[in-house]
Scaffold this active site. Structure first.
Site, PDB file in Angstrom:
ATOM      1  N   HIS A 100       0.814  -1.223   0.000  1.00 43.99           N
ATOM      2  CA  HIS A 100       0.000   0.000   0.000  1.00 43.99           C
ATOM      3  C   HIS A 100       0.841   1.263   0.000  1.00 43.99           C
ATOM      4  CE1 HIS A 100      -4.059  -1.780   0.682  1.00 43.99           C
ATOM      5  NE2 HIS A 100      -3.311  -2.807   1.048  1.00 43.99           N
ATOM      6  N   ASP A 147       3.547   9.512  -0.787  1.00 48.30           N
ATOM      7  CA  ASP A 147       2.366   8.751  -0.384  1.00 48.30           C
ATOM      8  C   ASP A 147       2.157   7.613  -1.382  1.00 48.30           C
ATOM      9  OD1 ASP A 147       0.060   8.192   1.117  1.00 48.30           O
ATOM     10  OD2 ASP A 147      -0.563  10.287   1.154  1.00 48.30           O
TER      11      ASP A 147
END
Ligand code: ADQ
Length: 462
Positions: A160, A362
């Site tokens: 992720h 991110d």
């Protein structure tokens, strides 16, 4: 092969999501809960209970056709694995922050033990035709542990968070084990092409040095995570009374709202963002009293040292800007350090004319997608998005900024605030179509189809 023709799906992640109330828990849990509901299956993770001698039975629950297995771990092991190796070594390193890595030998030992404990708990319950989907950086070593226990099931891994460039990755204390560990999965999935390229370059760099002991290489591919767009838009339309009152008050005052919603994590670039907002007030004094910036930052990982400072730093930054610019009727920054229910978040995103998503790094960033999903298509707000969020790969119609360049972010916010409605609509329309196409369902179907398409591995090859 069609994903629906698979056997039982087994999901493994650090913690188990709340299947009884998935939409309260966020995009990821919904995506996984739906996949499990389709296939029937099991979700195994740490259950939150610490094991004492002789009391390490997992907590098993059943929600519809899905079984959740919450395993127990010794408190010290959990801390050294979770706060230690996962969040003081892997998280900073994978977010390009070598300066924040805090490694101790006991962290790695606990990380290995916990991965082995997960594997043992799973092994006892695994059927030979189950397919296994492992999530995130806490469990990089789960596949080799399962293979050692004799399981030849299809096992997929999804990361992720970003995968860093080789020069950074090679600084990980056990980078060979990580690459070897990933090689024991059948598929390794990443959020973006950049992450996939970085991973492949790391494998190539190590092969050149003769480092990896594994010859096998897993299928590797990009699966950008998405949200359930319709469900989120639905939530945004059911805004709570207090959100409506706040938004009416702003309409009367002629105030536009800029919003940021993040975990209070150093990767999210919050101090830089507050600085950019302050710079906007300096560069464009005409915006004073016509804008307000709402930052919601949820508490996270407060036991990890690197997170202790950032709270004070942000409170001071918000205080400085407010001290300098606020008057009796206007507060430039409203800063809330709290978790907020998802329906309220959705309403707040909808009621904001600018969405500020400016992480320094991110994996994807779901808030960027949630902001777009929440907008009224006939009068949408504008997304200002960091080029270093994985979401930027798909969301080029946002105003893309370099979060390290304060003036650039300040100008982008100003541009967003002044953008004519036609341009807002056309940018929003393009973004909305993209996030609808790459939604949560597409993400899990693509991943599970790819996993089901790989041949079953013979254990001899691992
Ligand atoms: P996160 O780093 O947690 O996720 P993000 O993708 O933005 O980042 O997801 C956060 C979720 O929590 C969003 O759904 C958001 O609405 C919610 N949230 C944030 N602040 C909140 C608050 N104060 N109260 C309540 N809810 C809040 C990791 C990676 C990301 C990747 C996701 C999914 O770091 O890059 O996109 O996993 O793969």
């Amino acid at each position: 092969m069609d994903a629906s023709s698979l056997g039982r799906l087994v999901v493994v992640s650090n913690r188990i999501g709340d299947l009884g109330n998935p939409s309260a828990s966020g995009g990821l849990v919904v995506g996984i809960a739906d996949a499990l509901a389709d296939h029937g299956g099991m979700w195994l993770g740490f259950g939150g209970q610490f094991s004492d001698e002789g009391h390490d039975r997992p907590v098993i629950r059943r929600v519809g056709g899905v079984e959740t297995v919450g395993i127990a771990l010794p408190a010290q092991d959990y801390s050294d694995y979770y706060n230690g190796f996962a969040n003081s070594v892997l998280w900073p390193l994978f977010h390009y922050r070598l300066d924040l890595v805090d490694h101790r030998p006991e962290f790695l030992a606990a990380y290995r033990r916990v991965n082995d404990t997960f594997a043992a708990a799973l092994s006892a319950r695994l059927r030979s035709d189950d397919i296994v989907w492992v999530h995130d950086y806490h469990l990089l070593l789960l596949a080799p542990a399962l293979r050692r226990l004799g399981h030849s099931n299809r096992i997929g891994f999804f990361l992720h968070i970003p995968f860093p460039p080789p020069d950074i990755f090679l600084a990980a204390p056990n980078h060979e084990d990580i690459i070897d560990g990933l090689a024991a999965f059948d598929i390794v999935g990443f959020q973006t092409q950049t992450d996939l390229d970085n991973y492949r370059r790391a494998v190539a760099a190590m092969r050149k040095q003769g480092e990896p002991s594994q010859q096998a290489e897993p299928v590797s591919a990009v699966f950008p995570i998405g949200i359930d767009v319709e469900a989120f838009a639905g939530m945004a339309n059911k805004a709570a009374d207090d959100v409506q009152i706040d938004s009416m008050r702003r309409q009367i005052l002629g105030l536009k709202q800029i919003i940021g919603i993040d975990r209070l994590d150093y990767s999210k670039g919050l101090p830089n963002r507050m600085q950019a907002f302050a710079r906007l007030l300096e560069l464009h004094p005409d915006q004073e009293r016509s804008i307000t910036y709402l930052q919601i930052a949820s508490p996270t990982r407060e036991d990890v040292d690197a997170y202790a400072d950032i709270r004070g730093e942000l409170e001071a930054a918000a205080g400085r800007v407010n001290g300098r610019h606020a008057d009796l009727t206007w507060t430039p920054i409203r800063y809330i350090h709290r978790n907020v229910p998802r329906t309220r978040l959705a309403g707040l995103l909808k009621a904001s004319q600018v969405g500020l998503v400016t992480p320094l790094r991110d994996g994807m960033n779901l808030v960027a997608k949630e902001y777009v999903a929440a907008q009224d298509p006939s009068d949408p707000g504008v997304l200002v998005l960091s080029r270093f969020a994985g979401a930027a790969e798909e969301m080029q119609e946002a105003l893309i900024v370099n979060p390290y360049v304060t003036d650039e972010v300040a100008h982008a916010i100003d541009t967003a605030l002044r953008m004519p409605i036609d341009e807002r609509r056309s940018r929003h329309g393009a973004l909305l179509r993209r996030i609808e196409k790459n939604d949560a369902q597409a993400w899990r179907n693509d991943f599970l189809s790819a996993l089901s398409a790989v041949g079953r591995r013979s254990l001899a090859s691992t």
